[in-house]
Design a protein around this motif. Sequence first.
Motif, short mmCIF file in Angstrom:
data_model
loop_
_atom_site.label_atom_id
_atom_site.label_comp_id
_atom_site.label_asym_id
_atom_site.label_seq_id
_atom_site.Cartn_x
_atom_site.Cartn_y
_atom_site.Cartn_z
N TYR A 309 -4.93 -5.56 -0.60
CA TYR A 309 -4.77 -6.94 -1.08
C TYR A 309 -4.62 -7.02 -2.59
O TYR A 309 -3.98 -7.93 -3.10
N VAL A 310 -5.22 -6.07 -3.30
CA VAL A 310 -5.00 -6.02 -4.75
C VAL A 310 -3.53 -5.77 -5.04
O VAL A 310 -2.93 -6.40 -5.92
N LYS A 311 -2.93 -4.88 -4.27
CA LYS A 311 -1.51 -4.58 -4.46
C LYS A 311 -0.66 -5.81 -4.15
O LYS A 311 0.35 -6.08 -4.81
N ARG A 312 -1.08 -6.59 -3.18
CA ARG A 312 -0.31 -7.75 -2.76
C ARG A 312 -0.55 -8.98 -3.66
O ARG A 312 0.38 -9.72 -3.98
N ILE A 313 -1.80 -9.18 -4.07
CA ILE A 313 -2.16 -10.41 -4.77
C ILE A 313 -2.40 -10.19 -6.26
O ILE A 313 -2.09 -11.05 -7.09
N GLY A 314 -2.95 -9.03 -6.61
CA GLY A 314 -3.20 -8.73 -8.02
C GLY A 314 -4.67 -8.44 -8.29
O GLY A 314 -5.54 -8.69 -7.45
N GLN A 315 -4.93 -7.88 -9.48
CA GLN A 315 -6.30 -7.56 -9.87
C GLN A 315 -7.05 -8.83 -10.29
O GLN A 315 -6.45 -9.85 -10.62
N SER A 316 -8.38 -8.71 -10.26
CA SER A 316 -9.28 -9.80 -10.65
C SER A 316 -9.02 -11.07 -9.83
O SER A 316 -9.03 -12.18 -10.36
N THR A 317 -8.79 -10.89 -8.54
CA THR A 317 -8.54 -12.03 -7.66
C THR A 317 -9.57 -12.12 -6.54
O THR A 317 -9.36 -12.81 -5.54
N GLY A 318 -10.70 -11.41 -6.70
CA GLY A 318 -11.77 -11.53 -5.73
C GLY A 318 -12.01 -10.31 -4.88
O GLY A 318 -12.69 -10.41 -3.84
N PHE A 319 -11.50 -9.15 -5.29
CA PHE A 319 -11.66 -7.95 -4.48
C PHE A 319 -12.49 -6.87 -5.18
O PHE A 319 -12.46 -5.71 -4.80
N ASP A 320 -13.23 -7.26 -6.21
CA ASP A 320 -14.11 -6.34 -6.91
C ASP A 320 -15.51 -6.44 -6.32
O ASP A 320 -15.92 -7.49 -5.82
N CYS A 321 -16.27 -5.35 -6.40
CA CYS A 321 -17.61 -5.30 -5.82
C CYS A 321 -18.57 -4.63 -6.80
O CYS A 321 -18.18 -4.24 -7.89
N ALA A 322 -19.83 -4.50 -6.40
CA ALA A 322 -20.85 -3.82 -7.20
C ALA A 322 -20.97 -2.37 -6.75
O ALA A 322 -20.67 -2.04 -5.60
N ASP A 323 -21.43 -1.51 -7.67
CA ASP A 323 -21.50 -0.08 -7.38
C ASP A 323 -22.76 0.50 -8.02
O ASP A 323 -23.26 -0.02 -9.03
N ASP A 324 -23.26 1.59 -7.45
CA ASP A 324 -24.48 2.21 -7.96
C ASP A 324 -24.25 3.62 -8.46
O ASP A 324 -25.19 4.42 -8.59
N SER A 325 -23.00 3.96 -8.80
CA SER A 325 -22.70 5.35 -9.16
C SER A 325 -23.13 5.72 -10.58
O SER A 325 -23.27 6.91 -10.90
N THR A 326 -23.32 4.74 -11.46
CA THR A 326 -23.75 5.03 -12.82
C THR A 326 -25.27 5.19 -12.85
O THR A 326 -26.01 4.27 -12.49
#
Length: 469
Positions: A309-326
């Motif tokens: 969906y990022v490819k279809r709609i674009g970045q920063s459009t609601g497909f980012d999440c939280a991560d614990d890798s740091t």
Amino acid sequence: MNTSFSEELCLTNETGRMLYHKYAESMPIIDYHCHLQPRDIWENKQFEDIGEMWLSGDHYKWRAMRTFGIDEKYITGTETSYYEKYLAFAEIVPQLIGNPLYIWCALELKRFFDIDEPLCKENAEDIYVRTKALIAEKNITPRWCMEHSHVELVSTTEDPVDDLKYHIAMNEDPTLKTKIITAFRPDKAMFAAKPGFAEYMKALENAADMKVTTFREMITALERRLIYFQKITGTTVSDNGIPDFTWVDATEEEIEFIFQKALRGEKLTKKEDDQYRSAFLYEMGKLYCIHDYVMQLHIGTYLDANRKYVKRIGQSTGFDCADDSTRVQSVGELLNRLTLEDRLPKTILYCLDGTNTENYAILAAGFCEKATRAKVQLGAPWWFHDQIYGIDKQFRSVSNLYPISLSVGMLTDSRSFLSYPRHELYRRVLCNFLGELVERGEYFSGESELGKTVQNICYNNVKEYFGFK
């Protein structure tokens, strides 16, 4: 059952109500981190309708609408009007109980349009007509929203290669009542492993008016731009997005090898990427210290999770999440290395991984030192946590580990000119939390001291910490 907006929202005890209405409610707003577009502020175009104001770029609303199965054409589609998008959103609002969108929308309708009835499918048309008429009558524009909300200062966020032309224009506009500065955000120079790095270095060359063929030259070019940003807007704000970060040592020769490899567009190994990011953040931290910038570290994003969906709609459009890798230890090592060189700047740590909030508060306290109050501190609940539960949770957990009286308070982190009630919500939750402590007998130093603490968190601390004039 209450069916209209209450002015006692979140204030469940008498002391909290007194603190909010007497000490917090009327304090000006300093919004030291947001993603508003300088061009929008400069042009000050009147908004078309509430649909445009709510749905032109709000990924919170877009995410919620998708969970209800609403067709994308009513979310980010170009074939539907803002009116149609607004009606689609209004229909789900009554079902957003417990979600911050419900309260945010209620606050925005009340504060900007004096509407205190709950939005729903049945009254959506009426509210649309009323708000559209008020937008025209009051000439509601970006600047109007800031002035109406008593916003004293706003910091937008720009890339080092930005020419700041709108900031320059705003500096020369005597009619602009809100001070506008910008944060320096060099993320693209840090992401050497991403496509387009070589092209970005060319853009940096042009902006800094110098060759950038080595890692050291890149750092020099970024310093030139850092100085330029400060000269144009008087800023002391930097912002650094860290999706994932592992501290790995490297020699200067290794860093130069990695830089050249990235310039050629060759794929970096995980270790090389970590080495480069470590060296980059370390060098930028030193520059921030030298030039009196505050280093903001936004830690723990999982960007572009839904790549289809990022490819279809674009970045920063609601497909980012939280991560614990740091790991906290990696951020700690960055702070440690800067401390060893006496080059640790004032630093604010924002943690998107809610399970690590307390650990970052503990880390921050470990790097505070003489002459600077709260030199390193935990930032406001960020992104997915900037809601009633997240704010309250942070107060209850972090106040045990780091004095919240030193906090620089809330920010919007927003792309919307209607987002300033988020400061109000933060202040309400703060006062309610402090009121609980008083009424349980856990605080008895008196109203004067407590009122001063409230006003410091809401306004005074941030002004002093960043050195805003």
